[in-house]
Design a protein around this motif. Sequence first.
Motif, short mmCIF file in Angstrom:
data_model
loop_
_atom_site.label_atom_id
_atom_site.label_comp_id
_atom_site.label_asym_id
_atom_site.label_seq_id
_atom_site.Cartn_x
_atom_site.Cartn_y
_atom_site.Cartn_z
N CYS A 76 -4.31 -3.05 -3.65
CA CYS A 76 -3.38 -2.11 -4.29
C CYS A 76 -2.27 -2.84 -5.02
O CYS A 76 -1.93 -2.51 -6.17
CB CYS A 76 -2.77 -1.19 -3.23
SG CYS A 76 -3.86 0.12 -2.63
N GLY A 124 -4.23 -3.22 1.12
CA GLY A 124 -2.89 -3.33 0.56
C GLY A 124 -2.77 -4.42 -0.47
O GLY A 124 -2.05 -4.29 -1.47
N ASP A 128 0.85 -1.19 0.00
CA ASP A 128 0.00 0.00 0.00
C ASP A 128 0.89 1.25 0.00
O ASP A 128 0.65 2.20 -0.76
CB ASP A 128 -0.91 -0.02 1.23
CG ASP A 128 -1.88 1.16 1.29
OD1 ASP A 128 -2.17 1.76 0.23
OD2 ASP A 128 -2.35 1.48 2.40
#
Length: 539
Positions: free
Chosen positions: A289, A286, A204
Amino acid sequence: MYAKETITTMANRIMLNETSYHGAGAILEIATEAKAHGFQKAFVCSDPDLIKFGVTKKVTDVLDKNGLVYEIYSDIKPNPTIQNVQHGVQAFKDSGADYLIAIGGGSSMDTSKAIGIIIANPEFEDVRSLEGVAPTKKPCVPIIAVPTTAGTAAEVTINYVITDVEKKRKFVCVDPHDMPIIAIVDPEMMSSMPKGLTASTGMDALTHAIEGYTTKAAWEMTDMFHLKAIELISKSLRSAVANEKEGREGMALGEYIAGMGFSNVGLGIAHSMAHTLGAVYDTPHGVACAMMLPIVMEYNADCTGEKYREIARAMGVKGVDEMSVDEYRKAAIDAVQQLSVDVGIPTKLEALKEEDLQFLAESAHADACAPGNPKDASVEDLKALVAKFKMAVKAQTGKDFPTSAYEQLWGAICAVFDSWMNERAILYRKMEGIPAEWGTAVSVQAMVFGNMGDTSATGVCFSRDAGNGEDLFNGEYLINAQGEDVVAGIRTPQQITKIGSQRWAERAGISEEDRVAKYPSMEEAMPEIYRQLDELQTK
């Protein structure tokens, strides 16, 4: 008579904390700052698991030793909802506190920011009206932010994210009034982060740095922040996942520097789509991402000038100055993908459904991060990117279940360890924001990057197919969605480890007589398992 002259200015704004402390032992400065500001009572926001495992106590011990009054608020969810915020607002009013201490990752900090803003600006108590850039008039209640993850950088940003359960979406709030006045970035507060959480929050942070570096609003000062952050994160994340001191320190600094940049210039569509995947499927932010970043980088490449060359250089790629434009752009994307794989980020999102693509694309297009993307993206563009992600995942994995001897051996013991250490697995599920109905069967996907002797490796990756208790690796039923073992009434750790030893021995071709003599339980079997794993991995 002179004509009136119109002057347009393009000023770049930088907003940071009033004060930040960095380094081991920085939490001791909380008492210094609380006294200096004359604060009377703290409203300590921290999630139940951090309280349970003694992380929050590191801060409250400092308060206790200095005679500082506080009240703990723990109704913090992995993806804070409107209802969580409203409940927190009432709890703050009832407490009589005059400042907040946010301890945790993005969830604790986002909840604290929303509470603090609404207390100071009660006209926004519906929470939804805070979406985007809300016209709040007053700074939020003072916040001292203490991150326990190295990823969100919420301690230095003017952003927070709230989940609208009713509408199945996350919305981003951007408000200079929500900036914590003090950030306490102490790597020792991050040392208890499990491997999977370290990896996902670290990716992230890398996404923050890369999207911030390439966003439309980027400029020289933020470029400086972002390139340094990319360098630090690339050097430190693998080491941090291994829980090494240098890695933790590098990630603590890298994620904060990334926040110094992106908070002031915005992000892009990798975050837009990650927010959407999180809202619809509860995908850890995260992880989402990390999955989307390489695809978005490829999409944006032709609108980034020479920036991918500098990204590749910051990530340690050699010879970038001799590469063509296409070569260094590919090198940057490849470096991101390799880091993601090295730290054990899954390459497959089981939950993604074809029928959801339109809604996912529309939600991502409406997200507050989308306008900052260096290349404009329509709903159809975003739909194509999500579809590409679905196809890319299939191409990367090529299979639904592990088939190699190495993977199968891990699979056989992972499920057993997840039952044996079920409390830790459930904690991990909560920290990653994974729905309870997904069960707690562990996937080999990320486990091969962990150390099975370390309980923090347990529960790294979960599979929706495990929701009914099915062990995907050997077809047997191990645990149900509540984490209860359902194999022949097994209940005790001793029974579980015995069964685990039997399953492993069968896979490894060891007779029952030899197993009983040499490996009666998983504890005795582990040294031999490690030896076999090493042998298989080198083949």
